[in-house]
Motif scaffolding. Structure first.
Motif, short mmCIF file in Angstrom:
data_model
loop_
_atom_site.label_atom_id
_atom_site.label_comp_id
_atom_site.label_asym_id
_atom_site.label_seq_id
_atom_site.Cartn_x
_atom_site.Cartn_y
_atom_site.Cartn_z
N ARG A 1 -1.00 20.96 -41.45
CA ARG A 1 0.34 21.24 -41.97
C ARG A 1 1.45 20.56 -41.15
N HIS A 2 1.25 20.51 -39.83
CA HIS A 2 2.35 20.02 -38.99
C HIS A 2 2.01 18.71 -38.28
N ARG B 1 1.82 14.83 -40.53
CA ARG B 1 3.08 14.20 -40.89
C ARG B 1 3.75 13.58 -39.67
N ASN B 2 3.67 14.28 -38.55
CA ASN B 2 4.24 13.73 -37.32
C ASN B 2 3.45 12.52 -36.83
N LEU C 1 10.23 17.56 -37.86
CA LEU C 1 10.41 17.02 -39.20
C LEU C 1 10.69 18.09 -40.26
N LEU D 1 -1.97 30.20 -37.50
CA LEU D 1 -2.77 29.13 -38.09
C LEU D 1 -3.91 28.77 -37.13
N GLY E 1 -7.13 23.63 -36.98
CA GLY E 1 -7.27 22.72 -38.12
C GLY E 1 -6.09 22.83 -39.07
N GLU E 2 -5.71 24.06 -39.39
CA GLU E 2 -4.58 24.26 -40.32
C GLU E 2 -3.29 23.75 -39.72
N LEU F 1 2.66 33.49 -44.02
CA LEU F 1 1.30 33.49 -43.48
C LEU F 1 0.80 34.90 -43.23
N GLU G 1 7.38 29.91 -43.09
CA GLU G 1 5.93 29.74 -42.95
C GLU G 1 5.33 30.91 -42.17
N ARG H 1 -3.61 36.98 -34.24
CA ARG H 1 -2.51 36.57 -33.38
C ARG H 1 -1.22 36.47 -34.18
N ALA I 1 -6.87 33.63 -35.23
CA ALA I 1 -5.57 33.06 -35.59
C ALA I 1 -4.76 34.07 -36.40
N ARG I 2 -5.40 34.71 -37.38
CA ARG I 2 -4.67 35.65 -38.23
C ARG I 2 -4.23 36.88 -37.44
N ASN J 1 8.67 21.95 -34.90
CA ASN J 1 8.30 20.73 -35.61
C ASN J 1 9.57 19.94 -35.95
#
Lengths: 317, 526, 279
Positions: A229-230, A233-234, B99, A221, A224-225, B112, B108, B81, B78-79, B97
């Motif tokens: 996405r993560h 919310r946190n 949560l 990602l 920005g993405e 991706l 994910e 990687r 990014a892609r 994460n």
């Protein structure tokens, strides 16, 4: 989760009960006799004693406390002796102004504050960030009621877009009622929006530096993405705490801002009641305010539990 | 053409260069390790390869994969990687994460980078890293450190990358878990024929995992070559020092031991209350479950065991910071349960903490901190107290003028010396040492251990060393106690216990021990 | 001096704050006109050489009122901070140092106080004792208690897990000495920063309370009370609301900038989310 909710509910109920008891005894200390107040100075001692018995004032304090608490649970807040009407009805009538105003202000402050905070955090150190933070710095410093006056000068007196004050009851013309609430809710919302923007920004900047954002980027990602996405919310966790406090303060703020716009809300009722020493009415109003504040905190606690799995203990075996 | 080629890499922050002129290549299926102490720039090198350098870092030089330079566009990078490189980081506690359920996080990574169905792959990946399906349904906080690191590995594998970068993947884990995770990484790299770039401060870990290594020091690669030759015959001074300090030489000095037991721990139990209210209260957590032991005058006893086995709790009870739920401790005949340790006896025990950075109040001078235990010696006048401080700080090899300074003016190794000095000012009989060297850079560990041995001989001290580090314990202890789940499961001299471990845990610990560098290795390398 | 140069925010904020504080202090010994001097003939004057900020509906000199009002606002807010910190910090420290039931009690107590925003306390106190500046001090101060208690407890808890605290307990230091010797000095910077924030909030809250008649009462004056006086005629004479309002804004901005600057200067790690919510 059920246990978690139950525990929070017990805390909520205990706070309310304690608050009610404190308020009761504080106001009970007051000199002055409602019965004499009602009948006037010329009344005979017998008449006053009669009325006292009728109003249940001759019972010991703890009995009156119990009957007052019991009454409130049934929705009976007692009789106002200046307005000669049930307190519950009077409060309800005024809440029809105060509650919508608070909710509108809350929504506006979130709609403005949260996105600005996100934009600011994403553009950290760049022009948009600086601009937003300067505005927020200003917004935090402005007293809401004074801001209300300024808004009236510009939008009601200068541009004549909106009414300067007063309120049309909902059942006459809801649209007019709503228009009457626009300026007051803006006056309440903008300072709060500034706080929200600042909090949101700090929280998001904080989250951006966390390891799990790096993990998300490692998955493929972009920054920005990953933040979207993560991160958001946190970052909302600390914001949630502030939102809870904010609702409480918006309720308190409405009491002040109502004065600027001559709105017939809870605040005006309380101030009249204080000046006429109508303690039963004051007591009822304070209880309603505290219920609103405490209930908000309770809801925030529950939401916290819903959003953050760490708070509700093991959810799966 | 190499899979990964780094040429003349530099990373600058403003005016300071953190990485300078680093060049290396990584071939398909190769396992390459970069070793260096903290601050050597090894992590920045790994981040540069993945395009994850922190804000404000300026990169120079070139990095290419399959001969193609890394794209400058953020999204393309990014892609790329995500598809080609899998990454595992040091801190399993914060890298996920909090949560999101584990399955979702793995899913994910799959969706991706690949278009095919993710549902089928998650169970397969979980199984590949040694987790069960039910673990996938959990949130990160419901997993142990080792399990989280396995989740990280599963995520790194999700896109079927051809390079795996692991940055200190095991340094936050205990010995046994560390070994298992290292084995897992080795096994997966072999099976998938994946190239590995392994970043670590731990020479032993690099040694077992990598075929080729580079040694990094102050932002530069000082030596590169096959692991066997770099570690067995290092060419550079720095590498030589690093290799020497990775082994614990036996630092034992002759000291009086034996005689009457100084400390007796008698069937001590410690329960911690858990959350829950009243009727729903959870079962208490039993940290120490009936421990009995005796330590003779002048002995050096080591208590080893995995994290969470209760060894630190036991130490706290002995020094009077925590109280036993039942059972008792006797020090020189005085019985106590923990915090009720009488004032007169408190001077006879002291504790040296693990973390030299947290063990001094930043607002107090060293003299104030060292003088704190002297409040137990009420009959000393100021002059005498001052003399004690000087005596203590000189005993640990520091100068008395340092007493006026503040903690931030000292290095980690110096602070640990100061912590030892503080433990000595009351002239105690028993010193409890909680992981006394594990937070220190490898190069100063040896010095501190030698100091401890000298002090023991000089003052006739009795030591109880709490540790998870088998090699350190073997070098210093007279007697070893092995602890698991609140109980002592094995006891004996280090020689016998390590030569013929009896209990399952001891055997596991011994098996998890990584061989010293330069020792002959049963080669499992690709 | 160098310190101030390295922290321009702090310097600007402090300068602004000190300027207003000085104006307020001077009003104790000198104002251009006595603030109680009513002169109906000279009312609603614009700013000129004699009256720098004009006069109000009673012909009182606005500059004098602003000076005196600023002092009241500062004093009320400062007393409220003193009450809040004086009770809240020891409570928070006690919660962190003793833990267990003490901590539970402190937390429940601060939860309980949080249920009483300043305005509600002010209503209650006014119903009990009648209006006055003391009400505002009490109401805002009471509300400050849980704020300081939480900040102190949070800060102290993060310190209490450090080994030097355990090192202090080894030779038998009790919770009180631990709190005083090891915890308090290490959370002092947090408390000072929170103090500036609460000071600015206090000034806003005092304005609000005086505006609705629950705070400062005539013949004393405060910035909030000036706004109350101007309320009935602000559509015709907006100047009378503009002056005290802008003063409040400037003071609060000054304090906030100083607080932010102080936080960065004392410890960059303290850039945390602050619950600066206005009562």
């Amino acid at each position: 989760m059920i246990l978690f909710a139950l525990r929070r509910f017990l805390g909520f109920a205990a706070t309310l009960l304690l608050a009610a008891v404190v308020i009761f005894y504080l106001l009970d200390l007051l000199p002055g006799d409602p019965a004499r107040f009602t009948l006037g100075v010329t009344a005979t001692p017998e008449a006053v004693a009669n009325l006292r018995a009728q109003m249940g004032l001759d019972a010991p304090a703890h009995e009156r406390l119990l009957s007052w608490l019991g009454g409130m649970l049934r929705g009976d807040f007692g009789m106002s002796y200046t307005q000669r009407a049930p307190v519950a009805g009077l409060l309800w009538e005024r809440l029809a102004v105060t509650l919508p105003l608070t909710v509108m202000a809350m929504i506006i402050s979130m709609v403005i504050g949260l996105p600005l905070g996100i934009v600011s955090a994403r553009a950290r150190g760049k022009a948009p960030d600086t601009a937003i933070m300067v505005l927020a710095q200003l917004g935090v410093a402005v007293p809401n009621f004074w801001f209300g006056m300024m808004l009236t000068l510009v939008f009601a007196v200068g541009l004549r877009w909106l009414p300067p004050g007063g309120f049309t009851p909902w059942d006459e013309d809801p649209w007019l009622s709503l228009r009457g609430l626009i300026l007051p809710s803006l006056a309440l919302a903008l300072p709060q929006a500034s706080i929200l923007a600042r909090v949101m920004r700090t929280a998001l900047v904080d989250v951006q530096g966390q390891d799990f954002i790096r993990t998300a980027r490692a998955k493929g990602l972009t920054m920005g993405e990953a933040v979207w996405r993560h991160g958001v919310r946190n970052a909302l966790l600390p914001v949630l705490t502030i939102l809870g406090l904010q609702f409480a303060f918006l309720i308190a703020g409405t009491i002040i801002v109502e004065n600027v716009f001559y709105l017939p809300g809870l605040g005006r009722l309380v101030f009249t009641a204080i000046s006429e020493r109508d303690l039963i009415l004051v007591r009822g109003a304070i209880v309603v305010l505290i219920v609103a504040v405490t209930a908000t905190m309770f809801v925030v606690d529950l939401t916290y539990g819903l959003v953050d799995p760490r708070l509700r203990g093991r959810s799966t075996p | 053409m190499s899979l990964l080629e780094v040429k003349g890499l530099s990373v600058r922050f403003g005016n300071s260069e953190a990485v300078s002129d680093v060049s290396f290549t990584l071939e398909r299926g190769e396992r390459f390790g970069i070793v260096g102490e903290s601050g050597s720039g090894k992590t920045l090198t790994a981040l540069a390869v993945t395009g994850l350098l922190p804000e404000g870092a300026v990169m120079g030089g070139s990095i290419s994969i399959d001969g193609m330079p890394l794209p400058a566009n953020e999204r393309e990078m990014a892609r790329l990687r995500g598809k080609r490189i899998g990454m595992v980081f040091q801190e399993p506690m914060t890298a996920l994460n909090p949560l999101m359920r584990v399955t979702e996080q793995i899913k994910e990574a799959i969706t991706l980078n690949r278009s095919d169905s993710a549902q089928l792959d998650v169970p397969y990946l979980l199984e590949e890293v040694g987790l069960e399906l039910r673990h996938g349904e959990r949130f990160p906080h419901e997993l142990s450190g080792g399990q989280r690191q396995r989740v990280m590995i599963a995520m790194a594998l999700a896109s079927q990358p051809d390079i795996l970068i692991a940055d200190e993947p095991t340094s936050a884990l205990d010995l046994i878990t560390q070994k298992r995770v290292l084995d897992l990484i080795a096994e997966i790299c072999t099976r998938r024929h994946m190239a590995l770039l392994f970043i670590s401060h731990d020479l032993k870990a690099v040694n077992v995992l990598c075929s080729r290594v580079a040694v990094m020091h102050r932002g530069r690669l000082v030596e590169t070559g096959p692991a066997a030759s770099v570690f067995s015959s290092p060419q550079q001074d720095y590498t030589r020092r690093l290799v020497a300090s990775s082994r614990f030489e036996v630092t034992r000095e002759d000291h009086q031991s034996g005689g009457a037991p100084l400390l007796v721990v008698d069937d001590v139990v410690r329960d911690y209350r858990q959350g829950g209210i009243w009727l729903w209260r959870e079962k208490p957590l039993r940290a120490v479950a009936g421990v009995g032991l005796a330590i003779g005058n002048g002995e050096c006893v080591a208590l080893v065991g995995p994290s969470g086995c209760g060894k630190t709790t036991l130490a706290k009870i002995i020094v009077g910071l925590d109280s036993a739920t039942s059972g008792q401790v006797r020090l020189d005949g005085t019985a106590y349960r923990g915090t009720d340790l009488p004032r007169e006896q408190r001077r006879d025990v002291s504790l040296v903490f693990q973390d030299p950075f947290g063990s001094f109040n930043p607002r107090l001078t060293i003299a104030q901190s060292l003088g704190e235990p002297l409040r137990l010696e009420e009959n000393l006048d100021l002059v005498e107290k001052q003399r004690r401080l000087v005596e203590a700080i000189e005993a640990v090899g520091l100068r008395s003028d340092m007493l006026a300074r503040y903690p931030h003016e000292f290095s980690g190794g110096q602070r640990q010396r100061l912590a030892i000095a503080r433990a000595l000012v009351t002239r105690p009989k028993l010193v409890v040492l909680d992981e006394p060297v594990s937070a220190l850079d490898v190069s100063v560990r040896g010095e501190v251990l030698a100091l401890l041995a000298r002090l023991q001989a000089e003052f006739g001290l009795t030591y109880l060393i709490i540790s998870h580090d088998i090699d350190m314990v073997r070098a210093v202890a007279d007697r070893v106690l092995v602890m698991e789940a609140g109980r002592i499961v094995e006891e004996g001299s280090p020689e016998t216990i390590f030569a013929e471990p009896q209990h399952r845990l001891t055997r596991e610990l011994m098996a998890a021990r990584l061989p010293d560098v330069g020792e002959p290795l049963l080669d499992r390398r690709a | 001096m160098n310190f101030l140069k390295r922290h321009p925010n702090l310097t600007i904020g402090l300068a602004g704050t000190i300027l207003f504080a000085l104006l307020g202090l001077i009003s104790l010994v000198w104002t251009p006109y006595p603030i109680a001097q009513i002169d109906i003939a000279r009312r609603f004057l614009g700013p000129d050489a004699a009256h720098w900020l004009g006069t109000d509906n009673l012909g009182r000199d606005m500059a004098s009122l602003v000076m005196s009002g600023t002092l009241t606002s500062f004093v009320v807010a400062a007393l409220a901070v003193t009450i809040g910190a004086g009770i809240g910090v020891p409570l928070g420290l006690a919660a962190a140092a003793w833990g267990g039931p003490v901590e539970w009690l402190v937390l429940r107590f601060s939860d309980f106080l949080f249920a009483f925003p300043a305005i509600i306390v002010a209503i209650l106190v006014t119903a009990l004792f009648g209006p006055g500046a003391i009400n505002a001090v009490l109401a805002i101060g009471l509300f400050n208690i849980p704020v300081f208690a939480r900040v102190a407890r949070g800060g102290a808890l993060s310190i209490a897990v450090l080994d030097f605290v355990a090192a202090g307990r080894l030779p038998g230091l009790g919770p009180a000495s631990i709190a005083y010797r090891h915890l308090l000095p290490n959370i002092m910077s947090l408390i000072i920063v929170q103090g500036t924030i609460q000071l600015s909030l206090g000034i806003l809250a005092e304005a609000g309370l005086s505006y609705v008649g629950l705070g400062t009462q005539p013949p004393a004056t405060s910035l909030g009370l000036m706004l109350r006086d101007a309320q009935s005629m602000f559509l015709i004479h907006p100047w009378l609301t503009l002056v005290p309002g802008l003063c409040i804004v400037l003071i609060v901005i000054g304090l906030n900038i100083a607080g932010d600057g102080l936080r960065d200067a004392i410890d960059p790690r303290l850039r945390q989310v602050n619950a600066n919510v206005v009562a």
